[in-house]
Design a protein around this motif. Structure first.
Motif, mmCIF file in Angstrom:
data_model
loop_
_atom_site.group_PDB
_atom_site.id
_atom_site.type_symbol
_atom_site.label_atom_id
_atom_site.label_comp_id
_atom_site.label_asym_id
_atom_site.label_seq_id
_atom_site.Cartn_x
_atom_site.Cartn_y
_atom_site.Cartn_z
ATOM 1 N N SER A 1 27.834 75.609 18.048
ATOM 2 C CA SER A 1 26.770 75.641 19.158
ATOM 3 C C SER A 1 25.539 74.930 18.472
ATOM 4 O O SER A 1 25.275 74.355 17.364
ATOM 5 N N GLY A 2 24.528 74.621 19.457
ATOM 6 C CA GLY A 2 23.202 73.926 19.241
ATOM 7 C C GLY A 2 23.097 72.703 19.716
ATOM 8 O O GLY A 2 24.307 72.066 20.215
ATOM 9 N N ASN A 3 22.049 72.008 19.662
ATOM 10 C CA ASN A 3 21.902 70.731 20.395
ATOM 11 C C ASN A 3 22.387 69.584 19.572
ATOM 12 O O ASN A 3 23.107 68.535 20.024
ATOM 13 N N LYS A 4 22.338 69.829 18.255
ATOM 14 C CA LYS A 4 22.881 68.720 17.394
ATOM 15 C C LYS A 4 24.081 69.300 16.479
ATOM 16 O O LYS A 4 23.606 70.396 15.820
#
Length: 168
Positions: free
Chosen positions: A40-43
């Motif tokens: 998960s996460g944007n990066k």
């Protein structure tokens, strides 16, 4: 050697299939596939993607193993049931049936359900008619039908279908 009594060793096919079912069930109990969580996460780092990829490949191997072992249990259970019926015939078949090659072949090549129905006719020491409405016979029919679907692998989407899914 000519004075010795000849013996024939018969490998019990029922026992062999029972062992295979038991081994497959033991292996199935040890397999518990759980899908990995997507990072998960944007990066997301390359390391996270690589770890997820390895976990996903392991998950798919477990799912494939589970499916293969389940299919093996179904096939071997059907083979085991039929082998048991054939053992009954081998040891209790009436001598007059054994004497005629044609009648003998017809008897042992019958479908499993007919073998059960004809046990009192074909075998010594079996006096009562089997209860063909028994739940075990009904469940055996389901097992044999599934075995036949797997064994023959008809390329029919309705025959091979195990579920449905929709895409939006």
């Amino acid at each position: 050697i000519t004075e010795l009594e000849p013996f024939t060793l018969i490998l019990n096919p029922y026992s062999r299939h029972k062992v295979l079912v038991s081994l497959a069930l033991d292996d199935l109990k040890r397999i518990n596939p759980s899908a990995p969580l997507y990072p998960s996460g944007n990066k997301v780092s390359d390391k996270d993607i690589e770890r997820f990829s390895k976990q996903y490949k392991m998950f798919m191997r477990q799912v494939d193993s589970q499916a293969s072992l389940t299919m093996l249990v179904v096939l071997e259970s059907a083979f085991m049931a039929e082998a048991y019926l054939n053992l009954i015939l081998a040891f209790m078949l009436r001598p007059e049936i054994k004497k005629s090659k044609n009648i003998y072949q017809e008897t042992i090549m019958r479908k499993w359900r007919s073998k059960i129905e004809r046990l009192p006719i074909d075998c010594l020491h079996i006096k009562s008619q089997p209860n063909m409405g028994d739940a075990r016979v009904r469940d055996a029919q389901t097992m044999f039908d599934l075995r036949n679907r797997v064994a023959h692998s008809y390329p029919d989407k309705e025959d091979l279908k195990v579920g449905e899914m929709w895409f939006h």
